[in-house]
Scaffold this motif. Sequence first.
Motif, PDB file in Angstrom:
ATOM      1  N   GLN A 227       0.775  -1.253  -0.033  1.00 39.15           N
ATOM      2  CA  GLN A 227      -0.102  -0.046   0.226  1.00 39.15           C
ATOM      3  C   GLN A 227       1.048   1.196   0.047  1.00 39.15           C
ATOM      4  O   GLN A 227       1.583   1.656   0.960  1.00 39.15           O
ATOM      5  N   HIS A 228       0.678   2.084  -1.020  1.00 38.29           N
ATOM      6  CA  HIS A 228       1.250   3.388  -0.986  1.00 38.29           C
ATOM      7  C   HIS A 228       0.155   4.451  -1.624  1.00 38.29           C
ATOM      8  O   HIS A 228      -0.170   4.242  -2.621  1.00 38.29           O
ATOM      9  N   PHE A 229      -0.313   5.138  -0.911  1.00 34.51           N
ATOM     10  CA  PHE A 229      -1.466   6.077  -0.915  1.00 34.51           C
ATOM     11  C   PHE A 229      -1.114   7.289  -1.593  1.00 34.51           C
ATOM     12  O   PHE A 229      -0.625   7.838  -1.065  1.00 34.51           O
ATOM     13  N   LEU A 230      -2.077   7.464  -2.917  1.00 35.64           N
ATOM     14  CA  LEU A 230      -1.746   8.474  -3.708  1.00 35.64           C
ATOM     15  C   LEU A 230      -2.263   9.729  -2.852  1.00 35.64           C
ATOM     16  O   LEU A 230      -3.421   9.772  -2.678  1.00 35.64           O
ATOM     17  N   ARG A 231      -1.638  10.766  -2.674  1.00 33.92           N
ATOM     18  CA  ARG A 231      -2.203  12.032  -2.042  1.00 33.92           C
ATOM     19  C   ARG A 231      -2.187  13.278  -2.831  1.00 33.92           C
ATOM     20  O   ARG A 231      -2.879  14.185  -2.532  1.00 33.92           O
ATOM     21  N   SER A 232      -1.546  13.265  -4.174  1.00 38.48           N
ATOM     22  CA  SER A 232      -1.358  14.438  -4.677  1.00 38.48           C
ATOM     23  C   SER A 232      -2.487  14.786  -5.717  1.00 38.48           C
ATOM     24  O   SER A 232      -3.115  13.839  -6.573  1.00 38.48           O
ATOM     25  N   GLN A 233      -3.280  15.793  -5.258  1.00 40.56           N
ATOM     26  CA  GLN A 233      -4.660  16.000  -5.842  1.00 40.56           C
ATOM     27  C   GLN A 233      -4.452  16.262  -7.480  1.00 40.56           C
ATOM     28  O   GLN A 233      -5.212  15.971  -8.030  1.00 40.56           O
ATOM     29  N   THR A 234      -3.409  16.747  -7.821  1.00 37.32           N
ATOM     30  CA  THR A 234      -3.257  17.084  -9.194  1.00 37.32           C
ATOM     31  C   THR A 234      -2.847  15.872 -10.159  1.00 37.32           C
ATOM     32  O   THR A 234      -3.519  15.658 -11.171  1.00 37.32           O
ATOM     33  N   VAL A 235      -2.428  14.673  -9.368  1.00 38.26           N
ATOM     34  CA  VAL A 235      -2.094  13.595 -10.116  1.00 38.26           C
ATOM     35  C   VAL A 235      -3.660  12.708 -10.263  1.00 38.26           C
ATOM     36  O   VAL A 235      -3.886  12.111 -11.121  1.00 38.26           O
ATOM     37  N   LEU A 236      -4.202  12.733  -9.006  1.00 41.63           N
ATOM     38  CA  LEU A 236      -5.603  12.224  -8.916  1.00 41.63           C
ATOM     39  C   LEU A 236      -6.540  12.628  -9.912  1.00 41.63           C
ATOM     40  O   LEU A 236      -7.210  11.876 -10.482  1.00 41.63           O
ATOM     41  N   GLU A 237      -6.374  13.885 -10.030  1.00 41.18           N
ATOM     42  CA  GLU A 237      -7.365  14.595 -11.216  1.00 41.18           C
ATOM     43  C   GLU A 237      -7.006  14.220 -12.618  1.00 41.18           C
ATOM     44  O   GLU A 237      -7.904  13.945 -13.288  1.00 41.18           O
ATOM     45  N   ARG A 238      -5.755  14.088 -12.810  1.00 43.49           N
ATOM     46  CA  ARG A 238      -5.171  13.655 -14.093  1.00 43.49           C
ATOM     47  C   ARG A 238      -5.415  12.233 -14.327  1.00 43.49           C
ATOM     48  O   ARG A 238      -6.025  12.008 -15.428  1.00 43.49           O
ATOM     49  N   ILE A 239      -5.381  11.662 -13.338  1.00 43.47           N
ATOM     50  CA  ILE A 239      -5.760   9.963 -13.491  1.00 43.47           C
ATOM     51  C   ILE A 239      -7.499   9.822 -13.831  1.00 43.47           C
ATOM     52  O   ILE A 239      -7.823   9.071 -14.652  1.00 43.47           O
ATOM     53  N   ALA A 240      -8.200  10.468 -13.115  1.00 46.40           N
ATOM     54  CA  ALA A 240      -9.778  10.596 -13.484  1.00 46.40           C
ATOM     55  C   ALA A 240     -10.075  11.362 -14.546  1.00 46.40           C
ATOM     56  O   ALA A 240     -10.923  10.552 -15.263  1.00 46.40           O
ATOM     57  N   LEU A 241      -9.225  12.220 -15.104  1.00 54.84           N
ATOM     58  CA  LEU A 241      -9.584  12.668 -16.628  1.00 54.84           C
ATOM     59  C   LEU A 241      -9.316  11.635 -17.565  1.00 54.84           C
ATOM     60  O   LEU A 241      -9.912  11.420 -18.560  1.00 54.84           O
ATOM     61  N   SER A 242      -8.260  10.836 -17.254  1.00 52.12           N
ATOM     62  CA  SER A 242      -7.700   9.761 -18.192  1.00 52.12           C
ATOM     63  C   SER A 242      -8.974   8.690 -18.061  1.00 52.12           C
ATOM     64  O   SER A 242      -9.013   8.030 -19.163  1.00 52.12           O
ATOM     65  N   VAL A 243      -9.392   8.364 -16.891  1.00 53.55           N
ATOM     66  CA  VAL A 243     -10.468   7.398 -16.804  1.00 53.55           C
ATOM     67  C   VAL A 243     -11.745   7.542 -17.416  1.00 53.55           C
ATOM     68  O   VAL A 243     -12.274   6.976 -18.273  1.00 53.55           O
ATOM     69  N   CYS A 244     -12.015   8.990 -17.318  1.00 51.73           N
ATOM     70  CA  CYS A 244     -13.279   9.464 -17.692  1.00 51.73           C
ATOM     71  C   CYS A 244     -12.990  10.750 -18.397  1.00 51.73           C
ATOM     72  O   CYS A 244     -13.172  11.720 -17.936  1.00 51.73           O
ATOM     73  N   PRO A 245     -12.692  10.768 -19.653  1.00 56.01           N
ATOM     74  CA  PRO A 245     -12.421  12.013 -20.560  1.00 56.01           C
ATOM     75  C   PRO A 245     -13.854  12.564 -20.769  1.00 56.01           C
ATOM     76  O   PRO A 245     -13.756  13.767 -21.174  1.00 56.01           O
ATOM     77  N   GLU A 246     -14.748  11.748 -20.655  1.00 57.37           N
ATOM     78  CA  GLU A 246     -16.396  12.133 -20.681  1.00 57.37           C
ATOM     79  C   GLU A 246     -17.111  11.367 -19.632  1.00 57.37           C
ATOM     80  O   GLU A 246     -16.678  10.388 -19.293  1.00 57.37           O
TER      81      GLU A 246
END
Length: 418
Positions: A8-27
């Motif tokens: 377990q390594h918890f991702l805490r960067s909100q910028t990275v989290l938003e980029r991943i979410a945008l990649s998962v759901c571009p729409e």
Amino acid sequence: MARQRLGQHFLRSQTVLERIALSVCPEPQPLVIEIGPGKGALTAHLLRRAERVIAIELDRALAVELRQKYEDEPRLTIIEGDALAADLAQWGPAVIAGNLPYYAATAIIERVLDSGAGLRWAVFLIQKEVAERMAASPGGREYGFLSVRTQLAADCAVLFRVKPAAFQPPPKVESAVVRLRPRPGVAPDPEFLAFIGHCFRQKRKMLRNNLSGLYPKDLIEAIPEGFQRAERLTLSQFAQTYRRLVAYSKETIMFTPEQAQGLAMFLAMGLEKEQQTTKKVLAAVPAESLDFKLGDKGRTAGALMAHIVSSELWFADGIESGEFKSGAEAVSATASSAEIQEIFATKVPEALARVKELSAEQLAKPINFMNFMTLPAVVFIQFWTVHTVHHRGQLAAYIRAMNAKVPSIYGPSADESY
């Protein structure tokens, strides 16, 4: 608190989290399945972009924490369990995403790629080295079995890198986000995947070494890829090589050693009988007519006689040595009739005797025939016989055209009773 045993390594960067979410759901997406939501950091971003999220969490404590945190969120379903054991297709077409533990990333991705037509695409945060291997091209240092396994099932792209500082606790290596878009069609054949695994058994070795013991060496060396390393082959070259070798395995006549030995005895008896007839036909050619030929494209009678005797020796040598070599014929086309007959009467029986003495294993062993086909050695005794009969028939036609006496062959001729 992160559990080391679960990677377990918890991702805490909100910028990275938003980029991943945008990649998962571009729409906006109807359904996203998140593997390993942890404390729900990425989950929050996904819920802003998906109509429904199903989160699969292995850690019981984290699953309880997530249920408490999102108890008022009806669009989120939290499942406590192992993603490797879950039926990921049960919820219908979905995008699959997650920050995967390093130790299980490859296994989870394989599971996702095997989930069937329900997978729309997948986006995962994994170790950078693994991501680069998955997306690697032939000829590169990272290209290997994982590359081929992944790319057979999906188009793979590394979207961006993530530094250790974006995690808590920070891992010792960099991470990367990959996107996998499944290829249309059926899933890769497990036997084909096993074949590719053998090709990469020793990455720096050529295919002829890695596949030895699975297929005959001469067959592997008869294809161009046999002298290349697996790390240089494209997906289409792997498929073509596999088809060639599987076609051999399924279509080549195969015998047990005992069967080959029994068949050899039977075929040799027939060949010996044919050689007695061939001896008569050779002797029937007038010694003064060796330059005779039918048409401009035909061989001379002397050249045809020499070819018949040379071929008898050539087939015997090939069967005995396990290799058919091209080159000059053993008997010169300018040899006299007496010389040709002498070689046939002495050398040919000796050659056949050596073939008859071959072991059962030698007779069953496949031999590559001039890169045209590969068959058990015993089968070439029949080829030997048919080849001689074919050219002997030509020589008999020459004898008739010379107005010489044609001996009986399979029945009486006009000049000799049977």
